[in-house]
Design an enzyme around this catalytic site. Structure first.
Site, short mmCIF file in Angstrom:
data_model
loop_
_atom_site.label_atom_id
_atom_site.label_comp_id
_atom_site.label_asym_id
_atom_site.label_seq_id
_atom_site.Cartn_x
_atom_site.Cartn_y
_atom_site.Cartn_z
N GLY A 1 0.36 -2.22 5.99
CA GLY A 1 0.33 -3.47 6.73
C GLY A 1 -1.09 -3.91 7.01
O GLY A 1 -2.03 -3.41 6.38
N GLY B 1 -4.39 -3.87 7.96
CA GLY B 1 -5.21 -2.72 8.32
C GLY B 1 -6.07 -2.91 9.55
O GLY B 1 -6.37 -1.95 10.27
N THR C 1 0.84 -1.20 0.00
CA THR C 1 0.00 0.00 0.00
C THR C 1 0.87 1.24 0.00
O THR C 1 1.84 1.30 0.75
CB THR C 1 -0.83 0.01 1.30
OG1 THR C 1 -1.76 -1.04 1.23
CG2 THR C 1 -1.55 1.33 1.51
N1 ASP Z 1 -3.21 -1.54 4.88
C1 ASP Z 1 -3.77 -2.24 3.77
C2 ASP Z 1 -5.07 -2.86 4.16
O1 ASP Z 1 -5.16 -3.44 5.22
C3 ASP Z 1 -2.93 -3.34 3.23
C4 ASP Z 1 -1.50 -3.06 2.97
O2 ASP Z 1 -0.87 -2.17 3.54
O3 ASP Z 1 -0.97 -3.75 2.12
O4 ASP Z 1 -5.98 -2.82 3.36
#
Ligand code: ASP
Length: 312
Positions: free
Chosen positions: A226, A228, A174
């Site tokens: 990370g 979420g 992300t």
């Molecule tokens: N934070 C994002 C989510 O949980 C995922 C990620 O950071 O890859 O949707």
């Protein structure tokens, strides 16, 4: 020196120092989660053009959003377990304005839809069909975001995963961005296709103001990547900004927010990474797992830096 003259002159010195602090304008800077050199460079160029941090973070997010090889953001993002690419994004400016979209399908640049929500509606968050309707009204084009490559990965996943959404420690790219503009003002943004092969309807932290992004022009800003669910349950970015308000450095604030997750939920097999920047332009990063890094562009020079982590 007589006592009164001494007191007067020290008060004046104090005032001068406070004024100097108030007038201090840090150099523009843009930082982003993970290895995102093209993104921070595009954001930097935009800040040089318009001066504005908000334009910078939006331009920075555009790069992975349009990149078919970036499988966790925008076009080419991995779908949910039913094969739909659903996008979450948010943006926040130095005045405390914020906009976000959740569960948006078919629009390559959700960050710009989030910005339009912020600037053109009385709301903060639009979701699903309503977010798409708004995007189309604003002139965004609907397109198929599921690439052959991501479709193949989903089909492979289905063979082994038996429709079970699984947390993957590595698969978190992300994009979260923070910038200081030419006037030293802060802005932040985040864009994602969320957890790969998530349940249909799942929304993560990325569109949550205070979760994946928070900015306060008196203090600075923070952003997250990370799993979420844990960022949301601790309102990580808001927490970091509040730690900085209490006087902690960006580094200390990120570490304390990670420790909040580690202590409260005990350590499990997942990743969360935080980035923060204060109004002096000092920055920090910390993650649960090894392997988190971030990109910074300052003075036109771009660098990828490895973050420290709780697990060694
Ligand atoms: N934070 C994002 C989510 O949980 C995922 C990620 O950071 O890859 O949707």
């Amino acid at each position: 020196m007589r006592r009164r003259t001494f007191l007067q002159s020290t008060t004046l010195l104090g005032l001068a120092a406070t004024n100097q602090q108030k007038n201090f304008v840090p150099e523009p800077v843009i930082i982003a989660t993970w290895k995102n050199e093209k993104g921070t460079k595009a954001g930097w160029d935009k800040i040089m053009q318009t001066g504005k941090a908000l334009d910078g973070v939006e331009a920075g997010a555009w790069v992975p959003e349009a990149d078919p090889n970036e499988t966790t953001v925008g076009y080419g993002g991995y779908p949910d377990r039913d094969g739909h690419v659903t996008l979450d994004a948010c943006i926040m400016d130095h005045l405390g304005n914020a906009g976000s979209v959740t569960f948006l399908e078919g629009i390559m640049h959700p960050i710009s839809v989030a910005r339009a929500v912020m600037e053109k509606t009385p709301h903060v968050m639009l979701s699903g069909a309503g977010a798409l309707q708004f995007a189309l009204e604003q002139g965004f084009k609907k397109e198929n975001l599921l690439t052959e490559k991501s479709k193949k990965a989903w089909e492979e996943w289905k063979k082994v995963a038996k429709y079970e959404p699984k947390v993957n420690i590595e698969r978190h790219d992300t994009i979260g961005l923070l910038a200081l503009g030419k006037a030293g003002e802060i802005a932040g943004a985040c864009s994602t296709s969320g957890m790969a092969f998530k349940m249909h309807g799942r929304v993560g932290d990325s569109p949550i103001i205070g979760g994946a992004v928070y900015c306060d022009d008196e203090v600075g800003g923070a952003c997250a990547t990370g799993l979420g669910e844990f960022v949301m349950k601790t309102l990580g970015s808001f927490l970091i900004v509040e730690f900085m308000r209490q006087g902690k450095s960006p580094q200390q604030a990120c570490e304390d927010a990670i420790m909040r997750i580690v202590k409260r939920y005990k350590y499990q097999e997942f990743q969360v990474g935080y980035l923060a920047i204060n109004k002096k332009g000092e920055y920090g990063a910390y993650a649960i797992q090894k392997g988190f890094n971030f990109t910074i562009t300052k003075h036109g020079v771009t660098q990828v830096i490895e973050s420290a982590s709780y697990m060694s």
